[in-house]
Design a protein around this motif. Structure first.
Motif, PDB file in Angstrom:
ATOM      1  N   LEU A 151       0.823  -1.205   0.000  1.00 47.56           N
ATOM      2  CA  LEU A 151       0.000   0.000   0.000  1.00 47.56           C
ATOM      3  C   LEU A 151       0.864   1.264   0.000  1.00 47.56           C
ATOM      4  N   ALA A 152       1.987   1.204   0.709  1.00 45.70           N
ATOM      5  CA  ALA A 152       2.879   2.367   0.766  1.00 45.70           C
ATOM      6  C   ALA A 152       3.532   2.651  -0.578  1.00 45.70           C
ATOM      7  N   THR A 153       3.608   1.633  -1.441  1.00 48.16           N
ATOM      8  CA  THR A 153       4.261   1.785  -2.743  1.00 48.16           C
ATOM      9  C   THR A 153       3.282   2.182  -3.848  1.00 48.16           C
ATOM     10  N   LEU A 154       1.978   1.989  -3.629  1.00 48.00           N
ATOM     11  CA  LEU A 154       0.986   2.282  -4.664  1.00 48.00           C
ATOM     12  C   LEU A 154       1.019   3.723  -5.184  1.00 48.00           C
ATOM     13  N   PRO A 155       1.374   4.737  -4.365  1.00 49.52           N
ATOM     14  CA  PRO A 155       1.429   6.100  -4.916  1.00 49.52           C
ATOM     15  C   PRO A 155       2.365   6.239  -6.113  1.00 49.52           C
ATOM     16  N   GLU A 156       3.306   5.312  -6.256  1.00 51.32           N
ATOM     17  CA  GLU A 156       4.225   5.371  -7.406  1.00 51.32           C
ATOM     18  C   GLU A 156       3.483   5.187  -8.725  1.00 51.32           C
ATOM     19  N   MET A 157       2.253   4.645  -8.679  1.00 52.99           N
ATOM     20  CA  MET A 157       1.474   4.459  -9.906  1.00 52.99           C
ATOM     21  C   MET A 157       0.935   5.774 -10.439  1.00 52.99           C
ATOM     22  N   GLY A 158       0.851   6.783  -9.578  1.00 53.13           N
ATOM     23  CA  GLY A 158       0.360   8.084 -10.019  1.00 53.13           C
ATOM     24  C   GLY A 158      -1.096   8.046 -10.428  1.00 53.13           C
ATOM     25  N   ALA A 159      -1.418   8.795 -11.489  1.00 54.14           N
ATOM     26  CA  ALA A 159      -2.802   8.970 -11.909  1.00 54.14           C
ATOM     27  C   ALA A 159      -3.418   7.702 -12.499  1.00 54.14           C
ATOM     28  N   GLU A 160      -2.620   6.708 -12.807  1.00 57.29           N
ATOM     29  CA  GLU A 160      -3.167   5.473 -13.371  1.00 57.29           C
ATOM     30  C   GLU A 160      -3.999   4.701 -12.345  1.00 57.29           C
ATOM     31  N   LEU A 161      -3.702   4.892 -11.052  1.00 54.35           N
ATOM     32  CA  LEU A 161      -4.454   4.178 -10.029  1.00 54.35           C
ATOM     33  C   LEU A 161      -5.838   4.801  -9.908  1.00 54.35           C
ATOM     34  N   TRP A 162      -6.851   4.040 -10.259  1.00 58.01           N
ATOM     35  CA  TRP A 162      -8.228   4.536 -10.330  1.00 58.01           C
ATOM     36  C   TRP A 162      -9.015   4.183  -9.074  1.00 58.01           C
ATOM     37  N   ARG A 163      -9.039   2.897  -8.743  1.00 59.63           N
ATOM     38  CA  ARG A 163      -9.826   2.455  -7.594  1.00 59.63           C
ATOM     39  C   ARG A 163      -9.106   1.355  -6.819  1.00 59.63           C
ATOM     40  N   ILE A 164      -9.354   1.349  -5.517  1.00 58.26           N
ATOM     41  CA  ILE A 164      -8.942   0.253  -4.656  1.00 58.26           C
ATOM     42  C   ILE A 164     -10.215  -0.373  -4.118  1.00 58.26           C
ATOM     43  N   VAL A 165     -10.427  -1.642  -4.430  1.00 58.69           N
ATOM     44  CA  VAL A 165     -11.646  -2.343  -4.035  1.00 58.69           C
ATOM     45  C   VAL A 165     -11.295  -3.366  -2.964  1.00 58.69           C
ATOM     46  N   MET A 166     -12.005  -3.297  -1.825  1.00 57.11           N
ATOM     47  CA  MET A 166     -11.702  -4.192  -0.711  1.00 57.11           C
ATOM     48  C   MET A 166     -12.912  -5.048  -0.362  1.00 57.11           C
ATOM     49  N   LEU A 167     -12.708  -6.376  -0.406  1.00 61.97           N
ATOM     50  CA  LEU A 167     -13.740  -7.343  -0.058  1.00 61.97           C
ATOM     51  C   LEU A 167     -13.217  -8.284   1.022  1.00 61.97           C
ATOM     52  N   ASN A 168     -14.142  -9.015   1.628  1.00 66.47           N
ATOM     53  CA  ASN A 168     -13.812 -10.036   2.627  1.00 66.47           C
ATOM     54  C   ASN A 168     -12.868  -9.450   3.685  1.00 66.47           C
ATOM     55  N   GLY A 169     -11.825 -10.182   4.051  1.00 68.50           N
ATOM     56  CA  GLY A 169     -10.947  -9.737   5.132  1.00 68.50           C
ATOM     57  C   GLY A 169     -10.208  -8.447   4.856  1.00 68.50           C
ATOM     58  N   ALA A 170     -10.146  -8.021   3.593  1.00 68.72           N
ATOM     59  CA  ALA A 170      -9.441  -6.770   3.265  1.00 68.72           C
ATOM     60  C   ALA A 170     -10.119  -5.551   3.870  1.00 68.72           C
ATOM     61  N   VAL A 171     -11.421  -5.656   4.207  1.00 69.80           N
ATOM     62  CA  VAL A 171     -12.103  -4.488   4.765  1.00 69.80           C
ATOM     63  C   VAL A 171     -11.526  -4.114   6.132  1.00 69.80           C
TER      64      VAL A 171
END
Length: 209
Positions: free
Chosen positions: A126-146
């Motif tokens: 999660l700490a590295t995801l900002p490196e994706m920049g504007a390409e990152l559109w959505r983070i979807v969390m289901l089951n235990g990820a919530v």
């Protein structure tokens, strides 16, 4: 046209939202009332109607029931002078704007074998995801990820940073309810399976760690 009322009590996710969508598609009402019987449905229906241009007011009807009244309205058009400087984008910038990458999480850990290690890997991910920049559109969390969205989660600062940067964080309402975390959710939007399926359908790329 008289105001339409939809009784969505005892309907599992995403049936309340689907009933609202069908009503809007078929009748385009100026106003409607939706009766639901749980907080997840209340948040999901409110969010859906808001995205369709309805101003929504929630009334506690007692006995665990909520009456959601949506009135069709129009968002104000941006003023002509809101854009002081209009820049010409490069081809690479335009391409990146067209990317819709969805990160699809179903657990609060990465991998199997050692959950403590898996939790650390998730924090690093999660700490590295900002490196994706504007390409990152959505983070979807289901089951235990919530669990990652809860107020006491060490992942919370990372998710809030991603949300502030423009990524949409969608958290499954049924899953939150199952784990007793509806009141503890501290980031993102409570969502339903219709939003999840639509997100995956529209994504140009899906990442599952």
């Amino acid at each position: 046209m008289p105001e339409i009322e939809l009784n969505c009590q005892n309907l599992p996710c995403p049936q309340p939202v689907l009933r609202c969508k069908r009503c809007l598609d078929e009748q385009s009402p100026a106003s409607l009332v939706v009766v639901v019987d749980n907080d997840a449905a209340r948040e999901n229906v409110t969010r859906f109607l808001s995205t369709q241009g309805y101003a929504v007011q929630a009334e506690d009807a007692g006995g665990g029931l909520w009456r959601l009244r949506g009135v069709k309205g129009e968002a104000p058009a941006p003023a002509a002078d809101d854009c002081e400087v209009c820049e010409v984008m490069t081809e690479e910038q335009l391409r990146r704007m067209g990317e819709k990458v969805v990160v699809f999480l179903t657990s609060d850990v990465i991998g199997a074998g050692d959950d403590a290690l898996g939790a650390k890997l998730m924090q690093n991910f999660l700490a590295t995801l900002p490196e994706m920049g504007a390409e990152l559109w959505r983070i979807v969390m289901l089951n235990g990820a919530v669990r990652l969205s809860a107020a006491d989660s060490p992942a919370l600062p990372h998710l809030k940073r991603l949300e502030a940067a423009g990524a949409t964080v969608l958290v499954c309402g049924t899953c939150l309810d199952h784990f007793g975390l509806l009141e503890q959710k501290a980031v993102g939007q409570t969502t339903n399976m219709l939003d999840v399926v639509t997100s995956l359908q529209l994504a140009t790329k899906i990442i599952r760690p």
